[in-house]
Design a protein around this motif. Structure first.
Motif, PDB file in Angstrom:
ATOM      1  N   ALA A 168      52.040  49.243  38.761  1.00 39.95           N
ATOM      2  CA  ALA A 168      53.444  49.188  39.181  1.00 39.95           C
ATOM      3  C   ALA A 168      53.872  47.764  39.498  1.00 39.95           C
ATOM      4  CB  ALA A 168      53.656  50.089  40.390  1.00 39.95           C
ATOM      5  N   ALA A 169      53.024  47.003  40.192  1.00 40.05           N
ATOM      6  CA  ALA A 169      53.359  45.613  40.534  1.00 40.05           C
ATOM      7  C   ALA A 169      53.617  44.798  39.284  1.00 40.05           C
ATOM      8  CB  ALA A 169      52.231  44.991  41.351  1.00 40.05           C
ATOM      9  N   GLU A 170      52.839  45.060  38.249  1.00 45.68           N
ATOM     10  CA  GLU A 170      53.021  44.307  37.006  1.00 45.68           C
ATOM     11  C   GLU A 170      54.245  44.778  36.235  1.00 45.68           C
ATOM     12  OE1 GLU A 170      50.609  43.020  32.986  1.00 45.68           O
ATOM     13  OE2 GLU A 170      49.679  44.438  34.359  1.00 45.68           O
ATOM     14  N   PRO A 175      48.729  41.236  39.844  1.00 45.86           N
ATOM     15  CA  PRO A 175      48.097  42.423  39.273  1.00 45.86           C
ATOM     16  C   PRO A 175      46.810  42.082  38.526  1.00 45.86           C
ATOM     17  CG  PRO A 175      50.079  41.851  38.056  1.00 45.86           C
ATOM     18  CD  PRO A 175      49.994  40.915  39.222  1.00 45.86           C
ATOM     19  N   GLY A 176      45.901  43.011  38.569  1.00 43.57           N
ATOM     20  CA  GLY A 176      44.627  42.844  37.883  1.00 43.57           C
ATOM     21  C   GLY A 176      43.906  44.168  37.764  1.00 43.57           C
ATOM     22  N   CYS A 177      42.632  44.104  37.456  1.00 39.80           N
ATOM     23  CA  CYS A 177      41.789  45.284  37.264  1.00 39.80           C
ATOM     24  C   CYS A 177      40.489  45.120  38.026  1.00 39.80           C
ATOM     25  CB  CYS A 177      41.443  45.456  35.789  1.00 39.80           C
ATOM     26  SG  CYS A 177      42.833  45.659  34.701  1.00 39.80           S
ATOM     27  N   SER A 178      39.914  46.240  38.393  1.00 44.16           N
ATOM     28  CA  SER A 178      38.555  46.243  38.929  1.00 44.16           C
ATOM     29  C   SER A 178      37.598  46.302  37.751  1.00 44.16           C
ATOM     30  CB  SER A 178      38.319  47.463  39.821  1.00 44.16           C
ATOM     31  OG  SER A 178      39.226  47.474  40.890  1.00 44.16           O
ATOM     32  N   ARG A 194      36.113  40.676  43.435  1.00 45.17           N
ATOM     33  CA  ARG A 194      37.533  40.385  43.211  1.00 45.17           C
ATOM     34  C   ARG A 194      38.003  41.030  41.915  1.00 45.17           C
ATOM     35  NH1 ARG A 194      38.358  36.238  39.479  1.00 45.17           N
ATOM     36  NH2 ARG A 194      36.460  35.137  38.919  1.00 45.17           N
ATOM     37  N   GLN A 195      39.302  41.212  41.830  1.00 46.81           N
ATOM     38  CA  GLN A 195      39.873  41.751  40.614  1.00 46.81           C
ATOM     39  C   GLN A 195      39.897  40.674  39.541  1.00 46.81           C
ATOM     40  OE1 GLN A 195      43.709  43.448  41.334  1.00 46.81           O
ATOM     41  NE2 GLN A 195      42.791  45.387  41.901  1.00 46.81           N
ATOM     42  N   ILE A 196      39.930  41.139  38.299  1.00 48.03           N
ATOM     43  CA  ILE A 196      40.058  40.205  37.180  1.00 48.03           C
ATOM     44  C   ILE A 196      41.439  40.390  36.553  1.00 48.03           C
ATOM     45  CG2 ILE A 196      37.574  40.147  36.763  1.00 48.03           C
ATOM     46  CD1 ILE A 196      38.141  41.822  34.207  1.00 48.03           C
ATOM     47  N   ASN A 197      41.901  39.339  35.903  1.00 45.83           N
ATOM     48  CA  ASN A 197      43.180  39.413  35.190  1.00 45.83           C
ATOM     49  C   ASN A 197      43.061  38.563  33.933  1.00 45.83           C
ATOM     50  OD1 ASN A 197      43.667  36.704  35.990  1.00 45.83           O
ATOM     51  ND2 ASN A 197      44.582  37.421  37.904  1.00 45.83           N
TER      52      ASN A 197
END
Length: 175
Positions: free
Chosen positions: A72-74, A83-86, A144-147
């Motif tokens: 949603a943020a993205e 925004p990113g991913c686990s 940390r999340q990656i993007n």
């Protein structure tokens, strides 16, 4: 016009890297792939599982997960959002002597992966079956999340997965 999300771009990058190793190089064999939308929490998850062609007894899996908040943020372009991913990496193998094998597996993986990555091993067996040994699921989680800023690291990450499979094979086959 549709703009792909960070999740979509990272997923495609992993697919490209791993399918090239499968189809072009024939170094790995992709054995499972899942791309799901979890409607109960409105999240997305991508899983791609593979093993070395020369060693089908140990497999690896890469998992990307994007929560509703990240998506949603993205999509809504929320100000200040990052925004990113686990990202998680899994290894699946069978061990005989769980104490010795798990210790060696942890040592091998700690030599390859960043110390900040959390490592967990889960042992199980199915009661009443004739299979010898313990099923070991080794989970590596990135804190940390990656993007998309880490897009260039995917090739190196895949190389670490391949190195892990090779070293686990060489060191755990009799454990």
């Amino acid at each position: 016009m549709f703009d792909p999300t960070v999740f979509d771009n990272l997923k495609i990058a992993f697919e490209n890297e791993l399918y090239d190793l499968d189809n072009l190089n024939q170094y790995i064999l992709v054995s499972d792939r899942k791309d799901t939308v979890e409607l109960s929490v409105m999240g997305r998850e991508f899983k791609l599982k593979f093993h070395l062609v020369k060693q089908p007894n140990i497999s690896a899996e890469v998992r990307l997960h994007a929560s509703l908040n990240n998506l949603a943020a993205e999509i809504l372009e929320q100000e200040g959002a990052n925004p990113g991913c686990s990202l998680s990496i899994y290894f699946y193998l069978t061990v005989m002597d769980e104490q010795t094998a798990c210790s060696q597996i942890e040592k091998i993986l700690r030599e390859i992966w960043d110390p900040a990555v959390t490592l967990q091993q889960t042992l199980s067996y199915t009661y009443g079956t004739q299979t010898a040994g313990w099923s070991n699921v080794v989970e590596l989680n990135f804190i940390r999340q990656i993007n998309e800023e880490q897009m260039g690291d995917i090739s190196e990450l895949v190389q670490y997965m391949l190195e892990s499979l090779e070293k686990l094979d060489a060191n755990t086959i009799n454990l």
